[in-house]
Design an enzyme around this catalytic site. Structure first.
Site, PDB file in Angstrom:
ATOM      1  CE  LYS A   1       5.111  -0.057  -0.565  1.00  0.00           C
ATOM      2  NZ  LYS A   1       5.682  -0.244  -1.898  1.00  0.00           N
TER       3      LYS A   1
ATOM      4  CE  LYS B   1      -8.822   1.459  -3.953  1.00  0.00           C
ATOM      5  NZ  LYS B   1      -7.645   2.215  -4.335  1.00  0.00           N
TER       6      LYS B   1
ATOM      7  CE  LYS C   1      -1.581  -4.499  -6.170  1.00  0.00           C
ATOM      8  NZ  LYS C   1      -0.976  -4.425  -7.482  1.00  0.00           N
TER       9      LYS C   1
END
Ligand code: TRP
Length: 333
Positions: A115, A197, A200
């Protein structure tokens, strides 16, 4: 604390854009969790602000996340559903646990490293201590199990380290939680790259089917799903795209892989993709209907949030005051 019923705790970011991967892999199974556990589901708005948020969006998504969990079958009478910032004890315990967490430990968290690369212009202290707030979430409820995806396992392990360290100095303070990965849940892959995978946050929206996508969008996305140059609908190594579609069809219909192979024998990929799109749209329709209904009554959602926060605060207060007493803080009433 709950007459021997083990406690399950999970936090969910108020992003609202949950995918069929989240649904089939986790949320759908949560409804039955309440038979075995005392369950807490917390919408973690305080975690969300570690990256910059548009206030109106954050507010809307907080409602949406709660509504979506309820629409997916989490009954607020059987589960404690609430918003993190409504229970002040989370932030307060996080501060105390900060004093029991090493700088080095936090520096090793892979999510922090990822991040801070992604948001290089805003590497704030909250992003760094994010796992401590998560540890506070979990430990406040004397949690036994934490259902999480593999990406959060390292944070739960850090939580265990913090709790063990605290218990070594001040015995019998925290229950040591166990991360559990969804066993029965299926792993759903991206429609554009079926070796990855479904996520979102994928930038390619064709790769992802959201729980709130409308019927036409769902069918269009499945029609475009990446497959292979074979023509046969069978589950086999190297056929990641078809395997993924078969998994999705199987979880939505309850049919086995063999059933599906038989059902589509001699038929083409186009037919099959259409069928997957249809069962997915059919299965999500009632969820979307309920979601709309919950979202149309903000007052009711707020009443739900209030009830959840009261239930949660009752437990959280007890743990926090136990911790404060152990640390030597003066108690006044
Ligand atoms: N960090 C988790 C995520 O991004 C969300 C979360 C916050 C959480 N607190 C938690 C998950 C406590 C489990 C338990 O998915």
């Amino acid at each position: 604390m709950f007459q021997n019923t083990p406690v399950s705790f999970s936090g969910v970011q108020p992003s609202g854009n949950l995918t069929i991967g989240n649904y089939l892999g986790a949320i759908k199974n949560f409804a039955s969790f309440s038979e075995q556990y005392k369950c807490f589901y917390c919408v973690v708005d305080e975690h969300a602000i570690t990256v910059r948020q548009v206030p109106a969006d954050l507010r809307r998504r907080t409602y949406e996340t709660l509504a979506l969990y309820m629409a997916c079958g989490l009954d607020p009478e059987k589960n404690t559903l609430y918003v993190q910032s409504h229970v002040k004890e989370h932030a307060e315990l996080a501060w105390l646990l900060n004093c029991f967490t090493g700088f080095g430990e936090l520096s090793r968290m892979t999510q922090f490293k990822d991040k801070s690369q992604k948001h290089a212009d805003n590497i704030n202290a909250g992003l760094f201590t994010y796992p401590v707030l998560m540890a506070a979430d979990i430990l406040l409820y004397q949690t036994d199990v934490v259902p999480v995806g593999i990406d959060q396992k390292q944070h739960v392990e850090l939580c265990r380290d913090i709790a063990n360290r605290f218990n070594a100095i001040y015995p019998d303070t925290f229950t040591i939680p166990e991360p559990i990965m969804a066993k029965s849940g299926a792993k759903i892959m991206s429609l554009a790259d079926p070796t990855k995978k479904m996520s979102k946050s994928d930038e390619n929206t064709n790769a992802v089917v959201y729980i709130l996508d409308d019927r036409d969008t769902i069918i269009r996305k499945f029609k475009r799903a990446v497959t292979d140059s074979d023509t046969c609908i069978r589950y086999a190594e190297g056929k990641d795209g078809i395997n993924n579609l078969m998994t999705i069809y199987s979880v939505f219909t309850g049919k086995t892989i063999e059933d599906i192979e038989r059902e589509f024998e001699g038929r083409g990929y186009g037919d099959f993709k259409m069928a997957v799109g249809e069962v997915c749209a059919d299965a999500l329709a009632p969820v979307q209907e309920k979601f709309k209904c919950f979202m149309s009554d903000k007052a009711q959602l707020e009443a739900q949030m209030k009830k959840g926060a009261e239930e949660a605060a009752y437990v959280a207060r007890r743990t926090l005051s136990k911790v404060q007493k152990k640390l030597g803080f003066v108690q006044i009433r």
